[in-house]
Enzyme design. Structure first.
Site, PDB file in Angstrom:
ATOM      1  N   ASP A 173      74.950   0.795  35.997  1.00 42.84           N
ATOM      2  CA  ASP A 173      75.642   1.280  35.943  1.00 42.84           C
ATOM      3  C   ASP A 173      75.231   2.954  34.356  1.00 42.84           C
ATOM      4  OD1 ASP A 173      75.230   0.313  33.907  1.00 42.84           O
ATOM      5  OD2 ASP A 173      77.721   0.555  32.978  1.00 42.84           O
TER       6      ASP A 173
ATOM      7  N   CYS B 203      65.850  11.393  66.748  1.00 40.95           N
ATOM      8  CA  CYS B 203      65.295  12.942  66.254  1.00 40.95           C
ATOM      9  C   CYS B 203      64.486  13.009  64.996  1.00 40.95           C
ATOM     10  CB  CYS B 203      67.091  13.870  65.680  1.00 40.95           C
ATOM     11  SG  CYS B 203      68.445  13.423  66.413  1.00 40.95           S
TER      12      CYS B 203
ATOM     13  N   ASP C 266      70.867  -4.892  36.340  1.00 38.49           N
ATOM     14  CA  ASP C 266      70.240  -3.757  34.651  1.00 38.49           C
ATOM     15  C   ASP C 266      71.414  -4.773  34.346  1.00 38.49           C
ATOM     16  OD1 ASP C 266      70.227  -2.202  32.762  1.00 38.49           O
ATOM     17  OD2 ASP C 266      72.114  -1.398  33.276  1.00 38.49           O
TER      18      ASP C 266
ATOM     19  N   ASP D 195      69.535   4.184  35.392  1.00 41.71           N
ATOM     20  CA  ASP D 195      69.733   2.925  36.906  1.00 41.71           C
ATOM     21  C   ASP D 195      69.166   4.237  37.693  1.00 41.71           C
ATOM     22  OD1 ASP D 195      69.389   1.419  35.654  1.00 41.71           O
ATOM     23  OD2 ASP D 195      71.189   1.202  35.362  1.00 41.71           O
TER      24      ASP D 195
ATOM     25  N   CYS E 188      69.854  10.572  65.094  1.00 46.02           N
ATOM     26  CA  CYS E 188      69.198   9.160  64.824  1.00 46.02           C
ATOM     27  C   CYS E 188      67.778   9.107  64.842  1.00 46.02           C
ATOM     28  CB  CYS E 188      69.613   9.161  66.353  1.00 46.02           C
ATOM     29  SG  CYS E 188      68.655   9.501  67.353  1.00 46.02           S
TER      30      CYS E 188
END
Length: 757
Positions: A632, A22, A433, A636, A19
């Site tokens: 895609d 931590c 994009d 990217d 978490c």
């Protein structure tokens, strides 16, 4: 030598962090080491990185600080397998064991003895037998981590889980073994048991940890996929001899041979040969780039049509692909820890509950020091712990996330987890994009201007027939356009092609040339009469292609990667949600602005390299914007991981999908508004869950402590505390299940005149 030059960077793989508390504890431990100037811990990737002075400390001291904080560094634990797959298998096994025991335990406990054989002592011992393996087996990890947190004088989610499960199991075991200690339990000599609560807490939290581990594994696949693009070997030329060597043996100045269909091993320049190279991993553009002598080439790009002889210019970390990999790793390292509200409040909530429970015990013991008074004090102490049991708190996030991600899958949206949903709910800026994201991803024939007086169909038939034997994407688009229009393709003779220029062939006895103005000019053909039309088409984002027949200018064709209607609707929907949309592309400025104009996007960033996209993401974040990047392509990936939320299309590159937080399937870009609306709905549900998880504690703790007893005579028994705890869990689950009925809001339809000038 300056102190800046002496500084060295470090990176440690850390196991055991669960978490945000931590991560903060590890950062504090590393920051306390002499010579450490900067330390950052990434919970998602389970890594710590920073800068230190090697004159003041050694790498071993950094690892020892992490171990001292209660966590594991794999390099110091050779018997521990550090792979995420091992952690996932362990969590899966523990969850299966817990669920297999918890389901019948719930049935027995909730039947209240109505099931045959579950009444009386036998049924009570059966509950103990089912719950104890869950608590002492799979649940042991939470008690160990909670103990580690206690040793470091802090509290986290593990403390809450251990407190709730431990108090429920401990009280129930004592009530089972020595029921006489609890004379006011509500059932005479058979006080109520809470074994099912202890097991259920652990079972649901294990489910949440399993989902987080899977998301973390997918996150790291982005870097591994990028590394896989780098060829392992290269063909080095020494005179006329050719030798196959590992690429790490290449040095600048070497000459290498790359055949068609092979990936270029490293950055360099073409010495001999002509070919088309797919550079989509760098630019994201679907059209390959023609290469000839002197042209630059980049490692990892795909050579398509011809053999190339290259001179090596850069190797190793100096290559373009290596810089992309580094950008992805840096973006992952800068991602904020996946802190949740439960983690943030646990540091105060747990000590407060323990303090109230202890004070309650002491007050009741002080009122009656007899044996019966001691039993009453113990009962009040346990009642406070049970009413404060964080079962609903443990369910609040996993339940909302589980239902939200499940509903997303039904709508064709894959979501990696709660952190992604929470971040997406705050998005106010979307970077899109271009190629393959808001466009079709492949060129198509868009326009034909006929000067030949042959007729448009005849001219297209002859031009497409000449292009049929070419493998160039523009040629394929022209051929596909002819077929879509029902235009026949005719036999050809004397086909000739020049890479980067055009093609020539004889069709039905006529010489047809298709290509650039320079290609026509070599045959003495003046392309100037169509120059104005060509400039107009280029300004609109189209690629003009000239056609000549028998030495005379015959016409002009245009090829373009057209924006999709789904993209236009998505941009309109985002605007209705108050989200700003920016177009970010590696393509030319004219093409980018033409596509943006068609979509209704006002802000455009063109000719952007992968590192430029990642830099733009950082700049937008620095402005205080919550950024989502949608793409895609491999190029990217740095921007996807650097954004608050990375969103990839399911039809895109595997690297983009792996680097993203959301994956849009089916509808593609059309599902983007739905994804963000679902994220907002899920976060709203999560906040409501946390409210209901705490409200019973706030209302019930004073009753359980006996605060109202002097005036009303009310005492909240552990049985009633259990009912209240169950009500909070039921309310959280019921509220989460409402997300199954989520449907996206449909904005008003967009009309062409709204976006077309």
């Amino acid at each position: 030598m300056s102190r800046a030059m002496d500084a060295q960077s470090f990176e440690l793989l850390i196991h055991g962090m669960t978490c945000a508390s931590c991560a903060r504890r590890v950062e504090k431990a590393l920051g306390g080491v002499a010579g450490v100037r900067e330390a950052t811990v990434n919970l998602a990737t389970q890594r710590a990185s920073g800068v230190y002075d090697p004159r003041q400390t050694l790498p071993a001291a950094l690892a020892e600080a992490v171990v001292h904080a209660g966590y594991t560094v794999p390099s110091l634990a050779p018997n521990r397998q550090p792979e995420e797959e091992d952690e996932q298998r362990t969590l899966t096994r523990n969850l299966i064991v817990s669920a297999a025991l918890t389901v019948p335990l719930l049935a027995v406990a909730m039947s209240h003895g109505t099931l045959p054989g579950t009444d009386g002592p036998w049924g009570r011992w059966l509950q103990f037998a089912l719950a104890t393996p869950v608590v002492l087996g799979p649940g042991r990890r939470f008690f160990r981590l909670a103990w580690s947190a206690l040793q470091h004088r802090t509290a986290d989610m593990n403390t809450l889980v251990a407190l709730g499960a431990g108090s429920a199991w401990g009280y129930s075991t004592a009530a089972l073994v020595a029921p006489g200690l609890f004379p006011h339990a509500g059932h005479g000599s058979t006080p109520h048991l809470y074994f099912e609560a202890a097991a259920a807490i652990l079972c649901f939290v294990l489910l949440g940890k399993l989902l987080e581990t899977r998301a973390r594994r997918r996150l790291m696949e982005a870097v591994r996929g990028l590394v896989a693009l780098q060829p392992k070997r290269a063909r080095r030329l020494r005179g006329e001899a050719e030798e196959d060597i590992p690429i790490d043996q290449l040095v600048p100045g070497d000459t290498v041979l790359v055949r068609p269909g092979e990936r270029i091993p490293t950055d360099g320049a073409v010495v001999r040969g002509i070919s088309a190279v797919d550079e989509s991993l760098l630019t994201g553009e679907s059209l390959p780039v023609d290469k000839a002598a002197g042209a630059p080439v980049f490692g990892g790009t795909l050579n398509q049509s011809g053999s190339l002889t290259l001179r090596v210019l850069k190797t190793g970390k100096g290559t373009a692909l290596a810089r992309i990999i580094e950008a992805v790793e840096q973006a992952q390292g800068s991602r904020a820890p996946m802190a949740r509200l439960a983690d943030r409040v646990s540091g105060l909530f747990v000590p407060a509950v323990l303090g109230i429970a202890t004070l309650t015990f002491l007050v009741w013991l002080g009122l009656d020091g007899s044996g019966e008074g001691f039993a009453t004090a113990v009962e009040r102490f346990v009642a406070v712990l049970v009413i404060a049991c964080p079962c609903a708190l443990g369910l609040a996030t996993p339940a909302a996330v589980a239902v939200g991600t499940g509903r997303g899958a039904e709508l064709g949206i894959l979501i990696k987890g709660g952190a992604a949903l929470e971040a997406a709910s705050h998005v106010d800026t979307v970077l899109l994009d271009k190629t393959g994201t808001v466009t079709e991803g492949k060129p198509s024939l868009t326009e034909l201007i006929d000067l030949s007086h042959l007729g448009a169909s005849c001219l297209l038939s002859w031009a497409a027939s000449a292009e049929r034997e070419s493998e160039h994407p523009i040629a394929r688009a022209i051929v596909a356009g002819a077929r879509e229009r029902g235009v026949p393709l005719l036999p050809t003779e004397d086909f000739r092609s020049e890479t980067g220029a055009g093609v020539e062939a004889r069709v039905q006895g006529h010489t047809v040339r298709v290509g650039t103005p320079a290609w026509l000019g070599r045959a003495g053909i003046d392309a100037h009469p169509l120059e104005e039309d060509a400039q107009r088409l280029a300004a609109q984002g189209h690629t003009p292609v000239w056609v000549a027949v028998d030495g005379a200018l015959a016409g002009l064709m245009a090829v373009a990667d057209r924006p999709t209607e789904a993209a236009r609707s998505a941009v309109h929907a985002l605007a209705s949600m108050g989200i700003e949309t920016l177009l970010v592309t590696g393509d030319r400025s004219g093409t980018a602005h033409a596509v943006a104009q068609a979509l209704g996007i006002r802000t455009v960033f063109s000719e952007m390299k992968p590192e430029d996209k990642a830099r733009l993401v950082r700049e937008q974040r620095a402005r205080g914007r919550t950024v989502a990047m949608v793409g895609d392509g491999i190029n990217d990936a740095p921007a996807l991981t650097g954004a608050h939320v990375g969103i990839a299309l399911g039809t895109g590159a595997d690297i983009a999908v792996a680097a993203s937080d959301f994956t849009l399937l089916g509808q593609g870009i059309g599902a983007l508004p739905t994804a963000l609306q679902l994220a907002r709905a899920t976060l709203k549900t999560l906040r409501q869950n946390l409210f209901w998880a705490f409200i019973y504690n706030v209302m019930g703790i004073p009753l359980a402590a006996g605060l109202l007893y002097p005036w009303t005579g009310w005492l909240l028994s552990p049985i009633v505390a259990s009912v209240a705890m169950s009500m909070s869990s039921v309310s959280v689950l019921t509220n989460s299940l409402r997300l199954r009925r989520f449907h996206p809001a449909v904005p008003a339809p967009v009309h062409p005149e709204e976006t077309t000038p």
